[in-house]
Design a protein around this motif. Structure first.
Motif, PDB file in Angstrom:
ATOM      1  N   LYS A   1     -17.695  -0.453   6.776  1.00  0.00           N
ATOM      2  CA  LYS A   1     -17.029   0.774   7.209  1.00  0.00           C
ATOM      3  C   LYS A   1     -15.959   1.211   6.207  1.00  0.00           C
ATOM      4  O   LYS A   1     -15.256   2.200   6.442  1.00  0.00           O
ATOM      5  N   LEU A   2     -15.817   0.466   5.125  1.00  0.00           N
ATOM      6  CA  LEU A   2     -14.766   0.738   4.156  1.00  0.00           C
ATOM      7  C   LEU A   2     -15.170   1.849   3.206  1.00  0.00           C
ATOM      8  O   LEU A   2     -16.329   1.932   2.784  1.00  0.00           O
ATOM      9  N   PRO A   3     -14.232   2.707   2.818  1.00  0.00           N
ATOM     10  CA  PRO A   3     -14.517   3.738   1.796  1.00  0.00           C
ATOM     11  C   PRO A   3     -14.828   3.083   0.452  1.00  0.00           C
ATOM     12  O   PRO A   3     -14.429   1.945   0.189  1.00  0.00           O
ATOM     13  N   ASP A   4     -15.539   3.819  -0.388  1.00  0.00           N
ATOM     14  CA  ASP A   4     -15.894   3.282  -1.708  1.00  0.00           C
ATOM     15  C   ASP A   4     -14.675   3.133  -2.611  1.00  0.00           C
ATOM     16  O   ASP A   4     -14.578   2.187  -3.390  1.00  0.00           O
ATOM     17  N   ALA A   5     -13.754   4.074  -2.518  1.00  0.00           N
ATOM     18  CA  ALA A   5     -12.559   4.025  -3.366  1.00  0.00           C
ATOM     19  C   ALA A   5     -11.659   2.869  -2.940  1.00  0.00           C
ATOM     20  O   ALA A   5     -11.369   2.688  -1.746  1.00  0.00           O
TER      21      ALA A   5
ATOM     22  N   ASP B   1      -8.421   3.807  -1.001  1.00  0.00           N
ATOM     23  CA  ASP B   1      -8.728   4.264   0.356  1.00  0.00           C
ATOM     24  C   ASP B   1      -9.099   3.084   1.249  1.00  0.00           C
ATOM     25  O   ASP B   1      -8.723   3.044   2.429  1.00  0.00           O
ATOM     26  N   ALA B   2      -9.850   2.123   0.692  1.00  0.00           N
ATOM     27  CA  ALA B   2     -10.207   0.930   1.442  1.00  0.00           C
ATOM     28  C   ALA B   2      -8.960   0.126   1.804  1.00  0.00           C
ATOM     29  O   ALA B   2      -8.824  -0.378   2.935  1.00  0.00           O
ATOM     30  N   PHE B   3      -8.043   0.026   0.844  1.00  0.00           N
ATOM     31  CA  PHE B   3      -6.794  -0.706   1.091  1.00  0.00           C
ATOM     32  C   PHE B   3      -6.014  -0.076   2.237  1.00  0.00           C
ATOM     33  O   PHE B   3      -5.528  -0.771   3.144  1.00  0.00           O
ATOM     34  N   TRP B   4      -5.884   1.262   2.219  1.00  0.00           N
ATOM     35  CA  TRP B   4      -5.116   1.934   3.258  1.00  0.00           C
ATOM     36  C   TRP B   4      -5.789   1.808   4.623  1.00  0.00           C
ATOM     37  O   TRP B   4      -5.110   1.653   5.648  1.00  0.00           O
ATOM     38  N   LEU B   5      -7.123   1.844   4.644  1.00  0.00           N
ATOM     39  CA  LEU B   5      -7.828   1.679   5.921  1.00  0.00           C
ATOM     40  C   LEU B   5      -7.603   0.274   6.474  1.00  0.00           C
ATOM     41  O   LEU B   5      -7.382   0.098   7.687  1.00  0.00           O
ATOM     42  N   ILE B   6      -7.663  -0.723   5.606  1.00  0.00           N
ATOM     43  CA  ILE B   6      -7.415  -2.100   6.057  1.00  0.00           C
ATOM     44  C   ILE B   6      -5.993  -2.233   6.588  1.00  0.00           C
ATOM     45  O   ILE B   6      -5.757  -2.825   7.652  1.00  0.00           O
ATOM     46  N   LEU B   7      -5.023  -1.665   5.865  1.00  0.00           N
ATOM     47  CA  LEU B   7      -3.626  -1.733   6.299  1.00  0.00           C
ATOM     48  C   LEU B   7      -3.434  -1.045   7.645  1.00  0.00           C
ATOM     49  O   LEU B   7      -2.731  -1.562   8.532  1.00  0.00           O
ATOM     50  N   GLN B   8      -4.046   0.115   7.822  1.00  0.00           N
ATOM     51  CA  GLN B   8      -3.936   0.832   9.092  1.00  0.00           C
ATOM     52  C   GLN B   8      -4.541   0.020  10.239  1.00  0.00           C
ATOM     53  O   GLN B   8      -4.024   0.033  11.364  1.00  0.00           O
ATOM     54  N   ASN B   9      -5.623  -0.702   9.950  1.00  0.00           N
ATOM     55  CA  ASN B   9      -6.215  -1.561  10.972  1.00  0.00           C
ATOM     56  C   ASN B   9      -5.328  -2.761  11.273  1.00  0.00           C
ATOM     57  O   ASN B   9      -5.212  -3.170  12.435  1.00  0.00           O
ATOM     58  N   VAL B  10      -4.722  -3.332  10.256  1.00  0.00           N
ATOM     59  CA  VAL B  10      -3.807  -4.449  10.473  1.00  0.00           C
ATOM     60  C   VAL B  10      -2.630  -4.019  11.341  1.00  0.00           C
ATOM     61  O   VAL B  10      -2.152  -4.781  12.195  1.00  0.00           O
ATOM     62  N   LEU B  11      -2.178  -2.785  11.171  1.00  0.00           N
ATOM     63  CA  LEU B  11      -1.070  -2.252  11.968  1.00  0.00           C
ATOM     64  C   LEU B  11      -1.517  -1.759  13.346  1.00  0.00           C
ATOM     65  O   LEU B  11      -0.705  -1.223  14.111  1.00  0.00           O
ATOM     66  N   LEU B  12      -2.801  -1.920  13.658  1.00  0.00           N
ATOM     67  CA  LEU B  12      -3.365  -1.547  14.962  1.00  0.00           C
ATOM     68  C   LEU B  12      -3.189  -0.066  15.270  1.00  0.00           C
ATOM     69  O   LEU B  12      -2.865   0.329  16.393  1.00  0.00           O
ATOM     70  N   LEU B  13      -3.459   0.767  14.285  1.00  0.00           N
ATOM     71  CA  LEU B  13      -3.336   2.211  14.463  1.00  0.00           C
ATOM     72  C   LEU B  13      -4.597   2.883  15.014  1.00  0.00           C
ATOM     73  O   LEU B  13      -4.486   3.903  15.708  1.00  0.00           O
ATOM     74  N   PRO B  14      -5.821   2.379  14.718  1.00  0.00           N
ATOM     75  CA  PRO B  14      -7.009   3.029  15.284  1.00  0.00           C
ATOM     76  C   PRO B  14      -6.966   3.003  16.813  1.00  0.00           C
ATOM     77  O   PRO B  14      -6.635   1.989  17.423  1.00  0.00           O
ATOM     78  N   GLY B  15      -7.304   4.121  17.406  1.00  0.00           N
ATOM     79  CA  GLY B  15      -7.254   4.234  18.862  1.00  0.00           C
ATOM     80  C   GLY B  15      -6.229   5.269  19.250  1.00  0.00           C
ATOM     81  O   GLY B  15      -6.561   6.337  19.769  1.00  0.00           O
TER      82      GLY B  15
END
Length: 386
Positions: free
Chosen positions: A129-133, A136-150
């Motif tokens: 589910k990670l972006p190719d860049a 962008d992948a780093f920021w998505l992982i960080l946002q998930n670690v911070l429990l922001l999805p939802g």
């Protein structure tokens, strides 16, 4: 002691949880097990769709089961509201240790499962589910670690982790509500009136904007805690299971009537309170049913199961698709594959509970080295904190 008794004792030592500061509500542990099984049914039914004929009765049954089983997460929210609110009412609220306990409860298991998802994303790019860049992948992982999805429109790497965002928001909000409204300093009847007012205001808002309507279930759990101490609780006896079935029926009826949304959750707000009150009582069918040992054990490991079962299910259906390519002529497969799929999700989740969740999230405070050594060495009974 014979082999069977030894094995049973080991299971009990592993999956029973001792509570240091209070008497556990056994039926609540069973409700957790039931709720996480509902979540399993949601994802199992979704992944089974390619094997079911679109016009078959089995496909319709699967569709209804999936809709009904979506209530599993809402039941978790009710229990969360009950426990966190009840815990905070009984003590002075000190944010730092409170948040530290919440973080310890959520993160060890979550980080392990997230790391597993990331490894699979690297090994199987098509499943990522990670972006190719890279950035962008780093920021998505960080946002998930911070429990922001939802709470925010951000893709969840662990599909079910969106609900953790809701829970974390509740963890942060409820102590503020208690402090601002001075709920620790007023009587229970006054708190009931206050919670009823918050629920009414919330319903007015959700009637206009249903985006976060499931937050109402946390309020239901808070009201449940207060009502349990009143005389009204006795009138719930015998009504728990009928109310649960009525909730399931409401999902189907309201969906067919295009009235899903705040109507449903306004209804569930009350039915789940009655259901839990009946289960929490010390007698009755509901209490006996949800206090069953194996269901409680399943409930005690429900967090590990919740996070990991989706990954296991996807692996199961990948193998199934290879052995039996999807076809709309295998309607009976829904029931035939149900038990094997459940077992395949249960075993790895149990291992995650034993080696990660229990020692690192539920044990009393000890050093990291001691925890790791005891986890690897044995899984005997240990004292567990709330």
């Amino acid at each position: 002691m014979d082999t069977r008794s030894t094995f049973k004792a080991r299971l009990e030592n592993t999956f029973e949880i001792a509570h240091a500061n209070h008497q556990p509500i056994y039926s609540m542990e069973g409700i957790r097990g039931f709720a996480v099984f509902l979540v399993f049914i949601v994802h199992y039914s979704t992944l089974m769709e390619p094997w079911l004929h679109i016009d078959s009765s089995m496909n319709q049954i699967s569709h209804y089961l999936r809709r009904i089983s979506n209530l599993g997460v809402d039941i978790f929210f009710v229990l969360c509201g009950y426990l966190i609110y009840g815990t905070l009412l009984g003590r002075d609220i000190i944010f730092r240790p409170y948040l530290k306990r919440r973080i310890k409860r959520i993160y060890p298991t979550f980080i392990v499962v997230l790391a597993l998802y990331l490894v699979i994303s690297w090994l199987i790019p098509s499943a990522s589910k990670l972006p190719d860049a890279g950035i962008d992948a780093f920021w998505l992982i960080l946002q998930n670690v911070l429990l922001l999805p939802g709470m925010f429109d951000i893709p969840a790497i662990i599909t079910v982790a969106w609900s953790l965002s809701y829970e974390m928001f509740f963890y942060l909000a409820v102590p503020l509500v208690i402090l601002l409204l001075r709920m620790n300093r007023v009587s229970s009847p006054q708190r009931i009136v206050c919670l009823a007012g918050i629920a009414c205001v919330s319903l007015v808002y959700f009637s206009v904007n249903t985006e976060y309507v499931r937050m109402l279930m946390f309020l239901s759990g808070m009201m449940l805690f207060e009502v349990q101490k009143t005389k009204l609780a006795r009138y719930s006896q015998g009504l728990g299971l009928p109310m649960l079935l009525l909730s399931f029926g409401a999902v189907i009826v309201l969906q067919e009537s295009a009235l899903m949304g705040w109507w449903l959750y306004a209804f569930l707000y009350f039915t789940f309170i009655v259901f839990c009150l009946d289960c929490f009582s010390q007698k009755g069918i509901a209490n006996r049913l949800f206090s069953r040992k194996y269901l409680r054990w399943f409930g005690n490991m429900s967090y590990s199961y919740y996070l990991l079962h989706g990954l296991c299910l996807n692996a199961f259906f990948m193998v199934l698709a290879y052995a039996l390519p999807p076809s709309a002529t295998h309607n009976s497969l829904y029931w035939l594959a149900l038990l094997p799929a459940f077992i395949l999700t249960l075993v790895p989740s149990a291992a995650l509970f034993v080696f990660i969740e229990r020692p690192f999230s539920l044990e009393r405070k000890r050093s990291f080295t001691e925890t790791l050594r005891n986890t690897i060495g044995n899984t005997s009974t240990r004292r567990v904190t709330t």
